[in-house]
Design a protein around this motif. Structure first.
Motif, PDB file in Angstrom:
ATOM      1  N   TYR A 210       0.836  -1.007  -0.160  1.00 50.66           N
ATOM      2  CA  TYR A 210       0.012  -0.084  -0.068  1.00 50.66           C
ATOM      3  C   TYR A 210       0.932   1.341  -0.013  1.00 50.66           C
ATOM      4  CZ  TYR A 210      -3.218  -3.526   1.444  1.00 50.66           C
ATOM      5  OH  TYR A 210      -3.939  -4.745   1.624  1.00 50.66           O
ATOM      6  N   ASP A 211       2.082   1.228   0.613  1.00 44.36           N
ATOM      7  CA  ASP A 211       2.865   2.427   0.583  1.00 44.36           C
ATOM      8  C   ASP A 211       3.338   2.896  -0.596  1.00 44.36           C
ATOM      9  OD1 ASP A 211       4.407   0.120   0.912  1.00 44.36           O
ATOM     10  OD2 ASP A 211       5.565   0.824   2.545  1.00 44.36           O
ATOM     11  N   LEU A 213       2.173   2.052  -3.642  1.00 44.42           N
ATOM     12  CA  LEU A 213       0.869   2.409  -4.662  1.00 44.42           C
ATOM     13  C   LEU A 213       0.505   3.906  -4.059  1.00 44.42           C
ATOM     14  CD1 LEU A 213      -1.023  -0.696  -5.064  1.00 44.42           C
ATOM     15  CD2 LEU A 213       0.350   0.402  -6.733  1.00 44.42           C
ATOM     16  N   LEU A 214       0.503   3.974  -2.872  1.00 51.01           N
ATOM     17  CA  LEU A 214       0.049   5.442  -2.344  1.00 51.01           C
ATOM     18  C   LEU A 214       1.045   6.557  -2.449  1.00 51.01           C
ATOM     19  CD1 LEU A 214      -2.274   6.463  -0.727  1.00 51.01           C
ATOM     20  CD2 LEU A 214      -1.115   6.172   1.564  1.00 51.01           C
ATOM     21  N   PHE A 215       2.309   5.985  -2.478  1.00 43.53           N
ATOM     22  CA  PHE A 215       3.375   7.200  -3.045  1.00 43.53           C
ATOM     23  C   PHE A 215       3.095   7.564  -4.598  1.00 43.53           C
ATOM     24  CE2 PHE A 215       7.229   7.320  -5.716  1.00 43.53           C
ATOM     25  CZ  PHE A 215       7.479   8.747  -5.328  1.00 43.53           C
ATOM     26  N   LEU A 216       3.014   6.540  -5.413  1.00 43.33           N
ATOM     27  CA  LEU A 216       2.683   6.881  -6.803  1.00 43.33           C
ATOM     28  C   LEU A 216       1.258   7.679  -6.968  1.00 43.33           C
ATOM     29  CD1 LEU A 216       3.842   6.247  -9.486  1.00 43.33           C
ATOM     30  CD2 LEU A 216       2.557   4.200  -9.536  1.00 43.33           C
ATOM     31  N   LEU A 217       0.239   7.189  -6.365  1.00 42.30           N
ATOM     32  CA  LEU A 217      -0.916   7.996  -6.276  1.00 42.30           C
ATOM     33  C   LEU A 217      -0.982   9.304  -5.936  1.00 42.30           C
ATOM     34  CD1 LEU A 217      -3.716   5.080  -5.564  1.00 42.30           C
ATOM     35  CD2 LEU A 217      -3.172   5.970  -7.798  1.00 42.30           C
ATOM     36  N   ILE A 279      10.599   4.639   2.481  1.00 36.84           N
ATOM     37  CA  ILE A 279       9.470   4.688   1.505  1.00 36.84           C
ATOM     38  C   ILE A 279       8.174   5.410   2.301  1.00 36.84           C
ATOM     39  CG2 ILE A 279       7.602   3.155   0.851  1.00 36.84           C
ATOM     40  CD1 ILE A 279       9.931   1.019   0.601  1.00 36.84           C
ATOM     41  N   ALA A 280       8.165   5.502   3.444  1.00 34.48           N
ATOM     42  CA  ALA A 280       7.371   6.363   4.325  1.00 34.48           C
ATOM     43  C   ALA A 280       7.617   7.595   4.074  1.00 34.48           C
ATOM     44  CB  ALA A 280       7.217   5.936   5.779  1.00 34.48           C
ATOM     45  N   PHE A 281       8.775   8.125   4.056  1.00 31.94           N
ATOM     46  CA  PHE A 281       9.276   9.470   4.021  1.00 31.94           C
ATOM     47  C   PHE A 281       8.693  10.053   2.580  1.00 31.94           C
ATOM     48  CE2 PHE A 281      12.463  12.395   2.473  1.00 31.94           C
ATOM     49  CZ  PHE A 281      12.134  13.646   3.391  1.00 31.94           C
ATOM     50  N   SER A 282       9.005   9.129   1.487  1.00 29.41           N
ATOM     51  CA  SER A 282       8.362   9.440   0.212  1.00 29.41           C
ATOM     52  C   SER A 282       6.882   9.604   0.004  1.00 29.41           C
ATOM     53  CB  SER A 282       9.041   8.394  -0.690  1.00 29.41           C
ATOM     54  OG  SER A 282       8.153   7.153  -0.640  1.00 29.41           O
ATOM     55  N   VAL A 283       6.370   8.947   0.868  1.00 31.85           N
ATOM     56  CA  VAL A 283       4.921   9.067   0.591  1.00 31.85           C
ATOM     57  C   VAL A 283       4.471  10.400   1.320  1.00 31.85           C
ATOM     58  CG1 VAL A 283       2.494   8.056   1.582  1.00 31.85           C
ATOM     59  CG2 VAL A 283       4.355   6.494   0.783  1.00 31.85           C
ATOM     60  N   LEU A 284       5.305  10.840   2.333  1.00 34.37           N
ATOM     61  CA  LEU A 284       4.946  11.914   2.944  1.00 34.37           C
ATOM     62  C   LEU A 284       5.146  13.200   2.130  1.00 34.37           C
ATOM     63  CD1 LEU A 284       4.292  13.760   5.689  1.00 34.37           C
ATOM     64  CD2 LEU A 284       6.631  13.686   6.235  1.00 34.37           C
ATOM     65  N   VAL A 285       6.203  13.200   1.187  1.00 37.36           N
ATOM     66  CA  VAL A 285       6.885  14.210   0.558  1.00 37.36           C
ATOM     67  C   VAL A 285       5.623  14.295  -0.658  1.00 37.36           C
ATOM     68  CG1 VAL A 285       8.459  14.762  -1.339  1.00 37.36           C
ATOM     69  CG2 VAL A 285       9.193  14.199   0.998  1.00 37.36           C
ATOM     70  N   SER A 286       5.285  13.041  -1.100  1.00 35.57           N
ATOM     71  CA  SER A 286       4.182  13.135  -2.381  1.00 35.57           C
ATOM     72  C   SER A 286       3.056  13.606  -2.006  1.00 35.57           C
ATOM     73  CB  SER A 286       4.159  11.861  -2.696  1.00 35.57           C
ATOM     74  OG  SER A 286       3.718  10.806  -1.950  1.00 35.57           O
ATOM     75  N   ALA A 287       2.670  13.448  -0.548  1.00 36.41           N
ATOM     76  CA  ALA A 287       1.311  14.085   0.067  1.00 36.41           C
ATOM     77  C   ALA A 287       1.326  15.563   0.162  1.00 36.41           C
ATOM     78  CB  ALA A 287       0.900  13.351   1.578  1.00 36.41           C
ATOM     79  N   LEU A 373      -5.001  13.097   4.526  1.00 33.30           N
ATOM     80  CA  LEU A 373      -5.099  11.514   4.901  1.00 33.30           C
ATOM     81  C   LEU A 373      -3.914  10.781   4.707  1.00 33.30           C
ATOM     82  CD1 LEU A 373      -8.892  10.794   4.016  1.00 33.30           C
ATOM     83  CD2 LEU A 373      -7.891  11.539   6.247  1.00 33.30           C
ATOM     84  N   THR A 374      -3.427  11.172   3.338  1.00 38.14           N
ATOM     85  CA  THR A 374      -2.068  10.474   2.921  1.00 38.14           C
ATOM     86  C   THR A 374      -0.959  10.869   3.869  1.00 38.14           C
ATOM     87  OG1 THR A 374      -2.808  10.400   0.653  1.00 38.14           O
ATOM     88  CG2 THR A 374      -0.350   9.973   0.935  1.00 38.14           C
ATOM     89  N   GLY A 375      -0.933  12.156   4.155  1.00 43.34           N
ATOM     90  CA  GLY A 375       0.281  12.633   4.891  1.00 43.34           C
ATOM     91  C   GLY A 375       0.102  11.764   6.355  1.00 43.34           C
ATOM     92  N   ILE A 376      -0.858  11.888   6.911  1.00 35.34           N
ATOM     93  CA  ILE A 376      -1.121  11.382   8.106  1.00 35.34           C
ATOM     94  C   ILE A 376      -0.654   9.948   7.997  1.00 35.34           C
ATOM     95  CG2 ILE A 376      -3.071  10.594   9.897  1.00 35.34           C
ATOM     96  CD1 ILE A 376      -4.538  12.960   9.202  1.00 35.34           C
ATOM     97  N   ALA A 377      -1.193   9.281   7.148  1.00 33.57           N
ATOM     98  CA  ALA A 377      -0.766   7.433   6.919  1.00 33.57           C
ATOM     99  C   ALA A 377       0.806   7.631   6.966  1.00 33.57           C
ATOM    100  CB  ALA A 377      -1.177   7.068   5.804  1.00 33.57           C
ATOM    101  N   ALA A 378       1.363   8.518   6.325  1.00 31.09           N
ATOM    102  CA  ALA A 378       2.874   8.299   6.093  1.00 31.09           C
ATOM    103  C   ALA A 378       3.511   8.949   7.600  1.00 31.09           C
ATOM    104  CB  ALA A 378       3.177   9.462   4.984  1.00 31.09           C
ATOM    105  N   LEU A 379       3.109   9.823   7.779  1.00 30.67           N
ATOM    106  CA  LEU A 379       3.671  10.029   9.433  1.00 30.67           C
ATOM    107  C   LEU A 379       3.545   8.810  10.432  1.00 30.67           C
ATOM    108  CD1 LEU A 379       2.491  13.718   9.866  1.00 30.67           C
ATOM    109  CD2 LEU A 379       5.061  13.132   9.650  1.00 30.67           C
ATOM    110  N   VAL A 380       2.406   8.174  10.458  1.00 33.49           N
ATOM    111  CA  VAL A 380       2.172   7.211  11.321  1.00 33.49           C
ATOM    112  C   VAL A 380       3.338   5.940  11.011  1.00 33.49           C
ATOM    113  CG1 VAL A 380       0.884   5.199  12.061  1.00 33.49           C
ATOM    114  CG2 VAL A 380      -0.102   7.617  11.973  1.00 33.49           C
ATOM    115  N   TRP A 381       3.490   5.755   9.718  1.00 27.50           N
ATOM    116  CA  TRP A 381       4.424   4.734   9.265  1.00 27.50           C
ATOM    117  C   TRP A 381       5.836   5.181   9.571  1.00 27.50           C
ATOM    118  CZ3 TRP A 381       1.739   4.594   3.805  1.00 27.50           C
ATOM    119  CH2 TRP A 381       0.637   3.681   3.763  1.00 27.50           C
TER     120      TRP A 381
END
Length: 389
Positions: A210-211, A213-217, A279-287, A373-381
């Motif tokens: 999920y992380d 795909l979430l980064f890409l989306l 990877i979690a950091f990448s999701v945060l940046v993309s969010a 919401l994506t940013g919150i998930a990324a911070l938790v991860w």
């Protein structure tokens, strides 16, 4: 065609380049600051991972039982580890159908502890004798069981990509004082089955990642929009949006494919924890970028950069793809195509939704909610993977 003054373009390019340099620095810190993970088992356990021409074995023996049975020191001083290695190799054997020994190389040995009593960990590489099958072996084991008859070692197949086992643990049996040998026969396999199973492994892994795909989306979320004045503004034409999406997805593919190849052919590795944190950091940046443009026009560069990190997360999966160049290349191709098939399917579903969102009057508010919401998930991860929670 929209005309944009030259001076703002120079300012945005400089800002984007500075942002990318900052991201590189942050990734390096994440990768160098966190320790590797370990694991624990209650009894001895031998986990086998079959690949063409090679079998990897992860051997775990409880430290207390090993010390009791052998009388050896159970610390990580070089002399202690050398004696522990010699004792284990003396009390085990791997044979082919004719009784010839397999070659056993100890890649790593250490006494390690996580949340309970420590274990002796050994990582072994096993190679069959010339002309012998690489999918059938007799495992002989007397480690601890000779001195402590109540002890046992579970022998399991953890992976057999060519044979269809993709992470599911398959129990072969228990090695005990009264039953010190177990036969493992994986049958025959072909390059076709290797390719098919590698394809399925890649598709399964990215579908559950999920992380990834979430980064890409999140990175694709603002792709149908033009940046102006530090905000996302007017909608981009549909053809330009498709081209933008194609560049981002292609760059991400190039990034993670590069580290996949480096991992499979050159043994490039990083500990799991910093990679997962990256990877979690990448999701945060993309969010954040989905909410406010951080690097407008530089999305493909950022996708490729973080793609390198995402590819490292697959490194443990591709590390046992076999010894031969042909088998490794076949497995890498299948694995990567499996990843791309799922990725492409997600993008094709998301494309019309992203374009519709960019033209909807509630689109900006919806985009901000999704980014939040994506940013919150990324911070938790990120907190979990850095051990902060």
């Amino acid at each position: 065609m929209i005309s944009i003054p030259r001076q703002p373009i120079r300012r945005r390019a400089t800002s984007g380049s500075g942002t990318i340099r900052a991201l590189v620095a942050a990734l390096l810190w994440l990768c160098l600051s966190a320790p590797a993970l370990a694991h624990l088992t209650p009894n001895s356990e031998i986990r086998l991972d079959f690949a063409p021409g090679l079998v990897k074995a992860d051997v775990v023996v409880p430290q207390a039982e090993f010390g009791y049975a052998t009388g050896l020191a159970t610390d990580n001083r070089p002399g202690s580890l050398a004696k522990a290695k010699a004792r284990v190799l003396a009390d085990m054997a791997v044979l082919d159908a004719q009784g010839r020994p397999w070659r056993i190389a100890v890649d790593r040995i250490a006494f390690e502890q996580i949340a309970g009593p420590p274990d002796l960990h050994l990582e072994l590489s096993l190679s069959p004798p010339p002309g012998a099958s690489d999918r059938a072996l007799l495992w002989r084991w007397h480690v601890v069981t000779r001195e402590a008859p109540s002890h046992f070692a579970l022998l399991v197949v953890d992976g057999d990509l060519a044979g269809g086992v993709r992470g599911e643990r398959e129990l072969i049996g228990a090695l005990t004082a009264g039953r010190s040998e177990l036969l493992v026969d994986r049958g025959r396999a072909s390059l076709g089955s290797l390719f098919g199973n590698a394809f399925g492994l890649g598709a399964h892994h990215i579908a559950e990642g999920y992380d990834h795909l979430l980064f890409l989306l999140a990175l694709l979320l603002p792709a149908p929009l033009l940046a102006a004045g530090g905000r996302w503004g007017a909608a981009r034409p549909a053809r330009e949006t498709f081209r933008k999406l194609a560049w981002i997805v292609t760059a991400f593919t190039i990034g993670h494919s590069t580290t996949l190849i480096l991992a499979a052919f050159f043994g490039v590795r990083l500990p799991a924890q910093p990679v997962e944190a990256g990877i979690a950091f990448s999701v945060l940046v993309s969010a954040i970028h989905a909410a406010r443009p951080l690097f407008p026009g530089k999305e493909p560069v950022v996708a490729a950069l973080f793609g390198l990190v995402h590819g490292l997360a697959f490194a443990t999966l591709v590390s046992n793809f076999g010894l031969g160049a042909v088998t490794r290349a076949t497995a890498i191709l299948g694995f990567n195509l499996g990843i791309e098939a799922v990725q492409l399917g997600v993008v094709l579903v998301a494309l019309p939704l992203l374009i519709a969102l960019s033209r909807w009057r509630h689109g900006p508010a919806t985009r901000l909610v999704l980014a939040g919401l994506t940013g919150i998930a990324a911070l938790v991860w990120l907190a979990e993977r850095l051990g902060l929670s």
